[in-house]
Design a protein around this motif. Structure first.
Motif, mmCIF file in Angstrom:
data_model
loop_
_atom_site.group_PDB
_atom_site.id
_atom_site.type_symbol
_atom_site.label_atom_id
_atom_site.label_comp_id
_atom_site.label_asym_id
_atom_site.label_seq_id
_atom_site.Cartn_x
_atom_site.Cartn_y
_atom_site.Cartn_z
ATOM 1 N N ALA A 170 -26.531 11.037 -58.070
ATOM 2 C CA ALA A 170 -25.645 11.967 -58.174
ATOM 3 C C ALA A 170 -24.666 11.337 -59.161
ATOM 4 C CB ALA A 170 -25.237 12.610 -57.165
ATOM 5 N N CYS A 171 -24.343 11.766 -60.264
ATOM 6 C CA CYS A 171 -23.884 10.666 -61.237
ATOM 7 C C CYS A 171 -22.192 10.849 -61.571
ATOM 8 C CB CYS A 171 -23.701 10.871 -62.742
ATOM 9 S SG CYS A 171 -24.401 12.410 -63.470
ATOM 10 N N TRP A 172 -21.996 12.422 -60.633
ATOM 11 C CA TRP A 172 -20.306 13.477 -60.581
ATOM 12 C C TRP A 172 -19.782 12.279 -59.524
ATOM 13 C CZ3 TRP A 172 -25.398 15.473 -60.079
ATOM 14 C CH2 TRP A 172 -26.042 15.830 -58.761
ATOM 15 N N VAL A 173 -20.554 11.584 -58.176
ATOM 16 C CA VAL A 173 -20.235 11.313 -57.414
ATOM 17 C C VAL A 173 -18.758 9.829 -57.824
ATOM 18 C CG1 VAL A 173 -20.236 9.790 -54.973
ATOM 19 C CG2 VAL A 173 -21.821 11.906 -55.670
ATOM 20 N N PRO A 174 -18.015 9.791 -57.626
ATOM 21 C CA PRO A 174 -16.766 8.406 -57.981
ATOM 22 C C PRO A 174 -18.159 7.282 -57.642
ATOM 23 C CG PRO A 174 -15.746 9.749 -56.673
ATOM 24 C CD PRO A 174 -17.096 10.643 -56.616
ATOM 25 N N GLY A 175 -18.113 6.513 -59.058
ATOM 26 C CA GLY A 175 -18.540 5.045 -58.716
ATOM 27 C C GLY A 175 -19.889 5.216 -58.700
ATOM 28 N N ALA A 176 -20.991 6.374 -59.457
ATOM 29 C CA ALA A 176 -21.969 6.169 -58.760
ATOM 30 C C ALA A 176 -22.230 6.022 -60.561
ATOM 31 C CB ALA A 176 -23.060 7.493 -58.130
ATOM 32 N N THR A 177 -23.590 5.918 -60.573
ATOM 33 C CA THR A 177 -24.459 5.704 -61.924
ATOM 34 C C THR A 177 -25.444 6.849 -62.846
ATOM 35 O OG1 THR A 177 -26.536 4.473 -61.813
ATOM 36 C CG2 THR A 177 -23.877 3.380 -62.219
ATOM 37 N N GLY A 178 -26.149 7.830 -61.251
ATOM 38 C CA GLY A 178 -27.389 8.181 -61.749
ATOM 39 C C GLY A 178 -28.226 7.728 -61.040
ATOM 40 N N ASP A 179 -28.014 6.495 -60.846
ATOM 41 C CA ASP A 179 -30.014 5.815 -60.917
ATOM 42 C C ASP A 179 -29.836 5.978 -59.969
ATOM 43 O OD1 ASP A 179 -29.625 4.821 -63.298
ATOM 44 O OD2 ASP A 179 -29.251 3.169 -63.012
ATOM 45 N N GLU A 180 -28.373 6.333 -58.338
ATOM 46 C CA GLU A 180 -29.362 6.224 -56.844
ATOM 47 C C GLU A 180 -29.806 6.837 -56.197
ATOM 48 O OE1 GLU A 180 -25.263 5.243 -58.080
ATOM 49 O OE2 GLU A 180 -26.638 6.812 -59.030
ATOM 50 N N SER A 181 -30.640 8.123 -56.735
ATOM 51 C CA SER A 181 -31.336 8.679 -56.024
ATOM 52 C C SER A 181 -32.930 8.148 -56.429
ATOM 53 C CB SER A 181 -31.557 9.991 -56.701
ATOM 54 O OG SER A 181 -32.311 10.697 -55.855
ATOM 55 N N GLU A 182 -33.240 7.853 -57.387
ATOM 56 C CA GLU A 182 -34.349 7.416 -57.986
ATOM 57 C C GLU A 182 -34.662 6.286 -57.164
ATOM 58 O OE1 GLU A 182 -35.684 10.002 -62.098
ATOM 59 O OE2 GLU A 182 -34.571 7.508 -61.871
ATOM 60 N N LEU A 183 -33.525 4.776 -57.292
ATOM 61 C CA LEU A 183 -34.308 3.687 -56.727
ATOM 62 C C LEU A 183 -33.885 3.761 -55.274
ATOM 63 C CD1 LEU A 183 -30.649 1.815 -59.175
ATOM 64 C CD2 LEU A 183 -33.449 1.309 -59.268
ATOM 65 N N LEU A 184 -33.796 4.489 -54.813
ATOM 66 C CA LEU A 184 -33.587 4.532 -53.288
ATOM 67 C C LEU A 184 -34.660 4.899 -52.958
ATOM 68 C CD1 LEU A 184 -31.339 5.842 -50.322
ATOM 69 C CD2 LEU A 184 -33.567 6.591 -50.841
ATOM 70 N N LEU A 185 -35.677 6.446 -53.754
ATOM 71 C CA LEU A 185 -36.574 6.553 -53.747
ATOM 72 C C LEU A 185 -37.676 5.952 -53.812
ATOM 73 C CD1 LEU A 185 -38.203 9.070 -53.007
ATOM 74 C CD2 LEU A 185 -38.013 9.931 -54.774
ATOM 75 N N GLY A 186 -37.663 4.890 -55.170
ATOM 76 C CA GLY A 186 -38.606 3.901 -55.299
ATOM 77 C C GLY A 186 -38.834 3.028 -53.889
ATOM 78 N N ARG A 187 -37.455 2.296 -53.454
ATOM 79 C CA ARG A 187 -37.588 1.933 -52.579
ATOM 80 C C ARG A 187 -38.275 1.866 -51.507
ATOM 81 N NH1 ARG A 187 -31.812 0.379 -54.619
ATOM 82 N NH2 ARG A 187 -31.182 1.910 -52.989
ATOM 83 N N TRP A 188 -38.151 3.659 -50.747
ATOM 84 C CA TRP A 188 -38.659 4.035 -49.437
ATOM 85 C C TRP A 188 -40.676 4.185 -50.050
ATOM 86 C CZ3 TRP A 188 -41.826 8.498 -49.167
ATOM 87 C CH2 TRP A 188 -41.525 9.429 -47.906
ATOM 88 N N LEU A 189 -40.450 4.505 -50.927
ATOM 89 C CA LEU A 189 -41.970 4.509 -51.684
ATOM 90 C C LEU A 189 -42.455 2.627 -51.649
ATOM 91 C CD1 LEU A 189 -41.569 6.789 -55.012
ATOM 92 C CD2 LEU A 189 -42.740 7.388 -52.556
ATOM 93 N N ARG A 190 -42.435 2.049 -51.935
ATOM 94 C CA ARG A 190 -42.708 -0.008 -51.453
ATOM 95 C C ARG A 190 -42.810 0.327 -50.466
ATOM 96 N NH1 ARG A 190 -39.757 0.514 -56.762
ATOM 97 N NH2 ARG A 190 -37.927 -0.854 -55.475
ATOM 98 N N SER A 191 -41.725 0.510 -49.647
ATOM 99 C CA SER A 191 -41.709 0.169 -48.432
ATOM 100 C C SER A 191 -42.656 0.699 -47.414
ATOM 101 C CB SER A 191 -40.492 -0.519 -47.903
ATOM 102 O OG SER A 191 -40.017 1.296 -48.093
ATOM 103 N N ARG A 192 -42.897 1.768 -47.905
ATOM 104 C CA ARG A 192 -43.777 2.557 -46.539
ATOM 105 C C ARG A 192 -44.960 2.745 -47.810
ATOM 106 N NH1 ARG A 192 -39.473 2.173 -44.493
ATOM 107 N NH2 ARG A 192 -38.654 3.540 -43.180
ATOM 108 N N GLY A 193 -45.335 2.186 -48.586
ATOM 109 C CA GLY A 193 -46.855 2.056 -49.086
ATOM 110 C C GLY A 193 -46.893 3.881 -49.378
ATOM 111 N N ALA A 194 -46.272 4.490 -49.606
ATOM 112 C CA ALA A 194 -46.164 6.102 -50.306
ATOM 113 C C ALA A 194 -46.440 6.757 -51.340
ATOM 114 C CB ALA A 194 -44.844 6.725 -49.386
#
Length: 321
Positions: free
Chosen positions: A55-79
């Motif tokens: 969510a690039c409009w949140v102060p300090g955010a870049t727009g990477d955050e949601s995809e990066l978090l989802l990627g970490r979840w996918l890998r950690s759960r083998g999902a």
């Protein structure tokens, strides 16, 4: 969980509700986001929506955050193999275009489309996304250029199905026609803001286009096009005390619809949010709602709507209020 095909009978199988991850990694922290994703998966949910600018409009955010978090979840759960991934290109901030968003959005040139998928795949930690939205439309770029660039991603296996968000209906139709004329993969899904209340007329145009009658009529006539609705619960405005209606929906025409909505919810022993979701999913043109939640409890409320069946007379009252 209930399921349906995305983009026509031959399309991939998706859960009848989609989990939106817009605030994950910014206003929703990682432990909470992981708990929501775990609960959705445990309930049989497979369809998850993100974007390369959330969510690039949140102060300090870049727009990477949601995809990066989802990627970490996918890998950690083998999902990854059991998750239908949707992401978007077109709205990511581009510093070369200026400092202010959304004026500096990347757009939908062939170069932006190619760079967009490469970045999304890297952040998600996968080699393919199942649904790739062009969002929003970009009239500064020839439509044929965007159509051909997106089709190329399907042809090389990096994208499964194409979707459009923030496109007016005539522009969506023109893009589909251009793709068909070139024997290329075209848009098979469209995402628009869609809820039970209707917005006031005469609103200025922007990225957040409503699912208006023109789009609903077009989608109903084209069974190879799935309608995905976001903003379905208006950020809690239907049910949270002290949460006012968004200005677009705060008008005299909403009064009768809110009254009937409350009556039907009482008859069904359901929440108003659940009735809104059931109304969307159970119509003649089924809508796949994107659930935007910030807690497991909110997700559970939304999932319960899957088993809520409105009687024809209740739906007629809701439709005509």
């Amino acid at each position: 969980m209930h399921y349906r095909a995305l983009g026509g009978a031959q399309g991939p199988r998706i859960s009848a509700v989609c989990l939106g991850t817009l605030p994950f990694g910014t206003t929703v922290d990682e432990p909470t986001a992981f708990a929501i994703l775990d609960r959705f998966a445990a309930a049989g949910g497979t369809f998850v929506d993100t974007a390369n600018h959330y969510a690039c409009w949140v102060p300090g955010a870049t727009g990477d955050e949601s995809e990066l978090l989802l990627g970490r979840w996918l890998r950690s759960r083998g999902a990854a193999g059991r998750t239908v991934l949707a992401t978007k290109v077109g709205a990511r901030p581009d510093a070369a275009r200026g400092a202010r968003w959304p004026a500096n959005a990347e757009g939908l040139s062939a170069a932006a489309v190619r760079a967009g998928i490469e970045g999304s795949l890297r952040r998600l930690g996968t080699d393919r996304v199942d649904l790739y939205y062009a969002y929003p439309e970009d009239r500064a770029v020839p439509l044929e250029e965007t159509v051909e660039a997106l089709a190329g991603l399907v042809q090389d296996g990096r994208v499964g199905t194409l979707g459009a968000g923030g496109h007016r209906t005539w522009r969506l139709a023109a893009a589909r026609h251009a793709a068909a004329g070139r024997h290329l993969p075209g848009f098979r899904a469209v995402q628009r803001r869609h809820t039970y209340l209707r917005p006031r007329l005469g609103l200025p145009s922007g990225h957040h286009l409503e699912a208006d009658e023109e789009l609903l009529d077009y989608a109903a006539a084209h069974p190879d096009l799935s309608l995905i609705g976001y903003g379905t619960l208006m950020g809690g405005a239907y049910s949270r005390a002290g949460r006012p209606l968004p200005e677009a929906y705060d008008h005299p025409g909403s009064v009768a619809r809110l009254r009937v909505l409350a009556e039907v919810a009482a008859e069904c022993a359901a929440t108003v949010n659940q009735v809104v979701l059931a109304w969307l999913m159970g119509g003649e043109l089924p809508v796949v709602p994107v659930l935007g939640v910030s807690s497991v409890a909110q997700l559970d409320e939304g999932l319960a709507a899957l088993d809520l069946r409105l009687e024809p007379v209740q739906r007629a009252r809701l439709d005509t209020a």
